[in-house]
Scaffold this motif. Structure first.
Motif, PDB file in Angstrom:
ATOM      1  N   ASP A  98      -9.602  -5.767  -9.495  1.00 37.84           N
ATOM      2  CA  ASP A  98      -8.942  -4.621 -10.102  1.00 37.84           C
ATOM      3  C   ASP A  98      -7.541  -4.347  -9.560  1.00 37.84           C
ATOM      4  O   ASP A  98      -6.815  -3.526 -10.096  1.00 37.84           O
ATOM      5  CB  ASP A  98      -9.787  -3.356  -9.895  1.00 37.84           C
ATOM      6  CG  ASP A  98     -11.136  -3.469 -10.591  1.00 37.84           C
ATOM      7  OD1 ASP A  98     -11.266  -4.364 -11.436  1.00 37.84           O
ATOM      8  OD2 ASP A  98     -12.034  -2.673 -10.291  1.00 37.84           O
ATOM      9  N   ALA A  99      -7.176  -4.989  -8.467  1.00 34.28           N
ATOM     10  CA  ALA A  99      -5.921  -4.639  -7.801  1.00 34.28           C
ATOM     11  C   ALA A  99      -4.717  -4.946  -8.684  1.00 34.28           C
ATOM     12  O   ALA A  99      -4.652  -6.000  -9.314  1.00 34.28           O
ATOM     13  CB  ALA A  99      -5.802  -5.406  -6.490  1.00 34.28           C
ATOM     14  N   PRO A 100      -3.742  -4.029  -8.730  1.00 36.15           N
ATOM     15  CA  PRO A 100      -2.513  -4.307  -9.483  1.00 36.15           C
ATOM     16  C   PRO A 100      -1.693  -5.378  -8.775  1.00 36.15           C
ATOM     17  O   PRO A 100      -1.899  -5.677  -7.595  1.00 36.15           O
ATOM     18  CB  PRO A 100      -1.793  -2.949  -9.463  1.00 36.15           C
ATOM     19  CG  PRO A 100      -2.327  -2.256  -8.260  1.00 36.15           C
ATOM     20  CD  PRO A 100      -3.749  -2.703  -8.121  1.00 36.15           C
ATOM     21  N   ASP A 101      -0.759  -5.942  -9.483  1.00 35.33           N
ATOM     22  CA  ASP A 101       0.029  -7.050  -8.953  1.00 35.33           C
ATOM     23  C   ASP A 101       1.194  -6.529  -8.109  1.00 35.33           C
ATOM     24  O   ASP A 101       2.361  -6.699  -8.450  1.00 35.33           O
ATOM     25  CB  ASP A 101       0.542  -7.904 -10.113  1.00 35.33           C
ATOM     26  CG  ASP A 101       1.201  -9.180  -9.629  1.00 35.33           C
ATOM     27  OD1 ASP A 101       0.913  -9.578  -8.483  1.00 35.33           O
ATOM     28  OD2 ASP A 101       1.991  -9.756 -10.399  1.00 35.33           O
ATOM     29  N   THR A 102       0.861  -5.881  -6.986  1.00 34.20           N
ATOM     30  CA  THR A 102       1.871  -5.379  -6.060  1.00 34.20           C
ATOM     31  C   THR A 102       1.450  -5.734  -4.647  1.00 34.20           C
ATOM     32  O   THR A 102       0.328  -6.153  -4.406  1.00 34.20           O
ATOM     33  CB  THR A 102       2.019  -3.844  -6.170  1.00 34.20           C
ATOM     34  OG1 THR A 102       0.735  -3.250  -5.952  1.00 34.20           O
ATOM     35  CG2 THR A 102       2.551  -3.434  -7.531  1.00 34.20           C
ATOM     36  N   HIS A 103       2.345  -5.528  -3.722  1.00 34.24           N
ATOM     37  CA  HIS A 103       2.076  -5.897  -2.333  1.00 34.24           C
ATOM     38  C   HIS A 103       0.987  -5.008  -1.736  1.00 34.24           C
ATOM     39  O   HIS A 103       0.880  -3.820  -2.062  1.00 34.24           O
ATOM     40  CB  HIS A 103       3.357  -5.774  -1.509  1.00 34.24           C
ATOM     41  CG  HIS A 103       3.280  -6.434  -0.179  1.00 34.24           C
ATOM     42  ND1 HIS A 103       2.667  -5.868   0.912  1.00 34.24           N
ATOM     43  CD2 HIS A 103       3.728  -7.650   0.232  1.00 34.24           C
ATOM     44  CE1 HIS A 103       2.742  -6.681   1.938  1.00 34.24           C
ATOM     45  NE2 HIS A 103       3.389  -7.776   1.564  1.00 34.24           N
ATOM     46  N   ILE A 104       0.219  -5.563  -0.809  1.00 29.82           N
ATOM     47  CA  ILE A 104      -0.889  -4.826  -0.197  1.00 29.82           C
ATOM     48  C   ILE A 104      -0.405  -3.574   0.515  1.00 29.82           C
ATOM     49  O   ILE A 104      -1.098  -2.545   0.538  1.00 29.82           O
ATOM     50  CB  ILE A 104      -1.673  -5.736   0.778  1.00 29.82           C
ATOM     51  CG1 ILE A 104      -2.892  -5.006   1.366  1.00 29.82           C
ATOM     52  CG2 ILE A 104      -0.771  -6.262   1.887  1.00 29.82           C
ATOM     53  CD1 ILE A 104      -3.914  -4.583   0.355  1.00 29.82           C
ATOM     54  N   LEU A 105       0.781  -3.616   1.099  1.00 34.75           N
ATOM     55  CA  LEU A 105       1.296  -2.416   1.773  1.00 34.75           C
ATOM     56  C   LEU A 105       1.449  -1.257   0.795  1.00 34.75           C
ATOM     57  O   LEU A 105       1.095  -0.118   1.105  1.00 34.75           O
ATOM     58  CB  LEU A 105       2.645  -2.723   2.439  1.00 34.75           C
ATOM     59  CG  LEU A 105       2.601  -3.564   3.710  1.00 34.75           C
ATOM     60  CD1 LEU A 105       4.010  -3.933   4.147  1.00 34.75           C
ATOM     61  CD2 LEU A 105       1.888  -2.798   4.827  1.00 34.75           C
ATOM     62  N   ASN A 106       1.977  -1.559  -0.396  1.00 34.30           N
ATOM     63  CA  ASN A 106       2.152  -0.504  -1.394  1.00 34.30           C
ATOM     64  C   ASN A 106       0.812  -0.008  -1.913  1.00 34.30           C
ATOM     65  O   ASN A 106       0.599   1.203  -2.086  1.00 34.30           O
ATOM     66  CB  ASN A 106       3.000  -1.019  -2.564  1.00 34.30           C
ATOM     67  CG  ASN A 106       4.422  -1.289  -2.155  1.00 34.30           C
ATOM     68  OD1 ASN A 106       4.951  -0.622  -1.268  1.00 34.30           O
ATOM     69  ND2 ASN A 106       5.055  -2.271  -2.783  1.00 34.30           N
ATOM     70  N   LYS A 107      -0.110  -0.936  -2.162  1.00 29.68           N
ATOM     71  CA  LYS A 107      -1.429  -0.529  -2.654  1.00 29.68           C
ATOM     72  C   LYS A 107      -2.146   0.329  -1.627  1.00 29.68           C
ATOM     73  O   LYS A 107      -2.769   1.334  -1.963  1.00 29.68           O
ATOM     74  CB  LYS A 107      -2.271  -1.767  -2.990  1.00 29.68           C
ATOM     75  CG  LYS A 107      -1.789  -2.559  -4.190  1.00 29.68           C
ATOM     76  CD  LYS A 107      -2.770  -3.646  -4.562  1.00 29.68           C
ATOM     77  CE  LYS A 107      -2.832  -4.712  -3.489  1.00 29.68           C
ATOM     78  NZ  LYS A 107      -3.768  -5.811  -3.851  1.00 29.68           N
ATOM     79  N   ALA A 109      -0.824   2.075   0.880  1.00 31.20           N
ATOM     80  CA  ALA A 109      -0.145   3.356   1.064  1.00 31.20           C
ATOM     81  C   ALA A 109      -0.501   4.324  -0.057  1.00 31.20           C
ATOM     82  O   ALA A 109      -0.747   5.514   0.181  1.00 31.20           O
ATOM     83  CB  ALA A 109       1.367   3.143   1.125  1.00 31.20           C
ATOM     84  N   THR A 110      -0.541   3.816  -1.278  1.00 29.07           N
ATOM     85  CA  THR A 110      -0.898   4.679  -2.414  1.00 29.07           C
ATOM     86  C   THR A 110      -2.316   5.211  -2.267  1.00 29.07           C
ATOM     87  O   THR A 110      -2.580   6.402  -2.457  1.00 29.07           O
ATOM     88  CB  THR A 110      -0.768   3.888  -3.731  1.00 29.07           C
ATOM     89  OG1 THR A 110       0.591   3.484  -3.904  1.00 29.07           O
ATOM     90  CG2 THR A 110      -1.203   4.744  -4.920  1.00 29.07           C
ATOM     91  N   ALA A 111      -3.243   4.327  -1.902  1.00 28.83           N
ATOM     92  CA  ALA A 111      -4.637   4.750  -1.719  1.00 28.83           C
ATOM     93  C   ALA A 111      -4.747   5.779  -0.606  1.00 28.83           C
ATOM     94  O   ALA A 111      -5.468   6.780  -0.735  1.00 28.83           O
ATOM     95  CB  ALA A 111      -5.514   3.539  -1.414  1.00 28.83           C
ATOM     96  N   ALA A 112      -4.032   5.559   0.498  1.00 31.99           N
ATOM     97  CA  ALA A 112      -4.108   6.481   1.629  1.00 31.99           C
ATOM     98  C   ALA A 112      -3.583   7.863   1.246  1.00 31.99           C
ATOM     99  O   ALA A 112      -4.182   8.893   1.593  1.00 31.99           O
ATOM    100  CB  ALA A 112      -3.316   5.926   2.808  1.00 31.99           C
ATOM    101  N   MET A 113      -2.463   7.892   0.524  1.00 28.25           N
ATOM    102  CA  MET A 113      -1.886   9.184   0.126  1.00 28.25           C
ATOM    103  C   MET A 113      -2.792   9.911  -0.864  1.00 28.25           C
ATOM    104  O   MET A 113      -2.948  11.133  -0.797  1.00 28.25           O
ATOM    105  CB  MET A 113      -0.489   8.977  -0.452  1.00 28.25           C
ATOM    106  CG  MET A 113       0.542   8.595   0.610  1.00 28.25           C
ATOM    107  SD  MET A 113       2.239   8.497  -0.005  1.00 28.25           S
ATOM    108  CE  MET A 113       2.172   6.985  -0.959  1.00 28.25           C
TER     109      MET A 113
END
Length: 289
Positions: A98-107, A109-113
């Protein structure tokens, strides 16, 4: 509102609208939270009987929560139960698909926020303040324990509280040693437990034994709610999902730090004197080298 792609659990929906519930609906919420989510997976008649309300009250609550009927509510509870039991391998496969095609750091960070924002919106500030009052009460001994992963956060909380006040102890990681620590748990004591999904049966036993000895149990858990909640005087459910094989401990750590800050503020004069003594002892030790 929760983030659009994060559907609130039934427990979170109930907390969000708790002020709008009728007396019968509050009884149903209490019955469900006493054994979440299992209490809602039997028949509608059994659920109503357990809460001592009518079956139409159950139907009204299901619709108030946004479900077309009780079967749809049960389907959501079954889905949550499945999420509770996910292991790290299954979790990684789901995120990889399901993960979008972006870097793990961005994914991440978004989940954490989103976890932090969602947890704060659902946080019962009165429960948080009540936990702080227990932690700041120097007549009480504080005992803290966590699981295989959350033990690190339990240790973090214990270390900071030990600097702020006397009578704080961390239970050892070796659970076989817990019974001897229970010998020192008394009726005025507080047991703070960190327990997130794939819940620890030994920790549940610990909570049962501590409550039998008169201690007040405080639970820091996830959005699916540990079974320890039925024994706790206060529970703080938090969001922990992340694009990882493991759940995120960012929000539990945030809450641990917030509890420390609030506890220090609640008894600053005594804490200030204690910290000054600690600094003096540390300085003396450095000079002696």
């Amino acid at each position: 509102m929760m983030p659009p792609h994060r559907i609130a659990t039934v427990a979170e929906r109930l907390r969000l609208m708790s002020g709008d519930l009728t007396a019968a609906e509050r009884k149903l919420m209490a019955a469900l939270f006493a054994n979440y989510p299992m209490a809602g997976l039997g028949s509608i008649t059994d659920f109503a009987r357990e809460a001592e309300v009518s079956t139409p009250s159950v139907l009204r609550l299901a619709k108030k929560l946004g479900f077309p009927g009780f079967p749809a509510l049960q389907e959501e509870l079954r889905s949550e139960l499945s999420a509770q039991l996910q292991n790290p391998i299954a979790k990684h496969e789901r995120w990889a698909a399901d993960a979008p095609d972006t870097h793990i750091l961005n994914k991440f960070a978004t989940a954490a926020m989103e976890n932090l924002s969602g947890s704060l919106k659902l946080m019962d500030h009165r429960a948080f303040d009540a936990v702080v009052a227990l932690l700041a009460d120097r007549k009480r001994q504080i005992h803290i324990a966590g699981g295989r992963i959350t033990g690190a956060i339990a240790g973090y909380l214990a270390t900071h509280l030990q600097m702020a006040r006397p009578g704080v102890g961390l239970l050892p990681a070796a659970q076989s040693l817990w019974p001897q620590y229970l010998l020192d748990v008394g009726g005025q004591d507080v047991l703070v437990l960190f327990d997130i999904r794939r819940y620890d049966a030994r920790m549940l036993d610990l909570a049962v034994s501590a409550r039998e000895r008169g201690a007040k149990v405080v639970l820091i858990t996830d959005q699916w709610i540990s079974p320890i909640a039925r024994l706790a005087v206060h529970s703080l459910p938090l969001r922990i999902e992340a694009p990882s094989s493991w759940d995120s401990n960012i929000v539990p750590l945030f809450v641990a730090e917030a509890l420390v800050a609030a506890t220090v503020n609640a008894s600053w004069r005594e804490t200030e004197a204690r910290i000054a003594m600690l600094e003096a002892i540390s300085d003396s030790g450095r000079r002696g080298k």
